[in-house]
Design a protein around this motif. Structure first.
Motif, short mmCIF file in Angstrom:
data_model
loop_
_atom_site.label_atom_id
_atom_site.label_comp_id
_atom_site.label_asym_id
_atom_site.label_seq_id
_atom_site.Cartn_x
_atom_site.Cartn_y
_atom_site.Cartn_z
N GLU A 97 0.77 -1.14 -0.01
CA GLU A 97 0.00 0.05 -0.11
C GLU A 97 1.00 1.37 0.13
OE1 GLU A 97 -3.14 1.94 2.98
OE2 GLU A 97 -3.43 0.18 2.58
N THR A 132 -11.18 11.86 0.85
CA THR A 132 -11.26 10.54 1.00
C THR A 132 -9.99 10.02 1.10
OG1 THR A 132 -11.13 10.32 -1.22
CG2 THR A 132 -13.47 10.37 -0.44
N ASP A 133 -9.88 8.75 1.36
CA ASP A 133 -8.70 7.73 1.39
C ASP A 133 -7.96 8.22 0.23
OD1 ASP A 133 -7.11 5.74 2.29
OD2 ASP A 133 -8.08 4.48 0.63
N GLU A 186 -5.68 6.36 -1.41
CA GLU A 186 -5.81 5.36 -2.67
C GLU A 186 -6.91 5.47 -3.24
OE1 GLU A 186 -5.23 0.39 -2.80
OE2 GLU A 186 -5.17 1.35 -1.04
N GLU A 187 -8.36 5.83 -2.76
CA GLU A 187 -9.57 5.85 -3.46
C GLU A 187 -9.46 7.11 -4.21
OE1 GLU A 187 -13.22 6.41 -1.38
OE2 GLU A 187 -12.53 4.50 0.20
N TYR A 233 -7.46 5.93 -7.40
CA TYR A 233 -8.14 5.22 -8.30
C TYR A 233 -9.43 6.04 -8.87
CZ TYR A 233 -5.50 1.17 -7.41
OH TYR A 233 -4.39 0.57 -7.44
N ALA A 234 -9.97 6.99 -8.19
CA ALA A 234 -11.00 7.98 -8.81
C ALA A 234 -10.72 8.77 -9.77
CB ALA A 234 -11.77 8.72 -7.62
N ASN A 243 -9.79 6.90 -12.83
CA ASN A 243 -11.01 6.44 -13.52
C ASN A 243 -11.48 7.63 -14.37
OD1 ASN A 243 -13.35 4.77 -14.22
ND2 ASN A 243 -14.39 5.69 -12.88
#
Length: 174
Positions: free
Chosen positions: A2, A48-49, A51-52, A55-56, A59
């Protein structure tokens, strides 16, 4: 694992407006260089996190058009010929790829950042590389390519060549 993901992802999570270009001048040998970095102290943490958020953003990149910018060298150009191409009008972007075809190098101009390895200032190469690097057009105004020959010596005239970058214009808030 991570931690590796977060450190790799940090450039895409941090707001591009916090990116800076700094000149490094060592005390010896009279050479200097540049570093392009994101100032994490000036950045606000993702809501947010991380890592989130990473990826957001990845995307979101899938729905943004990829554009290209090319600069071309004419066959027979003199050694050291440099040709430029400018970005159209936008504030922030992200490099997605670069291709050198019979040129010495392709750089981001303005801040003069090389986009990949080079053999020398005069030797041709045919390399392509994927990138994921944010930039601001207030620092990097376009690209430049330098003429090259197969031998890479100071006497041969250049091949015809191109340097091309792929980039995406980033929306506000990045």
């Amino acid at each position: 694992m991570e931690t590796d993901l977060i450190s790799t992802a940090s450039l895409i999570v941090v707001n591009v407006s916090n990116c800076r270009l700094a000149r490094l001048s060592p005390a010896r040998r009279g050479q200097s260089g540049f570093i392009y970095y994101c100032d994490y102290a000036a950045a606000t943490a993702p809501a947010t996190d991380p890592e989130e958020a990473y990826y957001a953003r990845l995307n979101q990149l899938t729905s943004i058009q990829i554009s290209s910018l090319t600069a071309s060298i004419t066959v027979g150009s003199a050694r050291g010929t440099v040709v430029s191409a400018s970005f159209p009008s936008f504030t922030s972007g992200i490099l997605r790829g670069v291709a050198n075809n019979e040129v010495s190098w392709t750089i981001l101009s303005g801040g003069s950042m090389n986009t990949m390895d080079e053999i020398s200032d005069d030797h041709q190469q045919r390399f392509t590389s994927e990138l994921l690097m944010p930039f601001k057009t207030s620092i990097f105004t376009g690209i430049q390519v330098r003429s090259a020959s197969v031998s890479g010596n100071a006497t041969d005239t250049s091949l015809a060549g191109t340097g091309t970058i792929l980039y995406q214009v980033l929306p506000g808030g990045w």
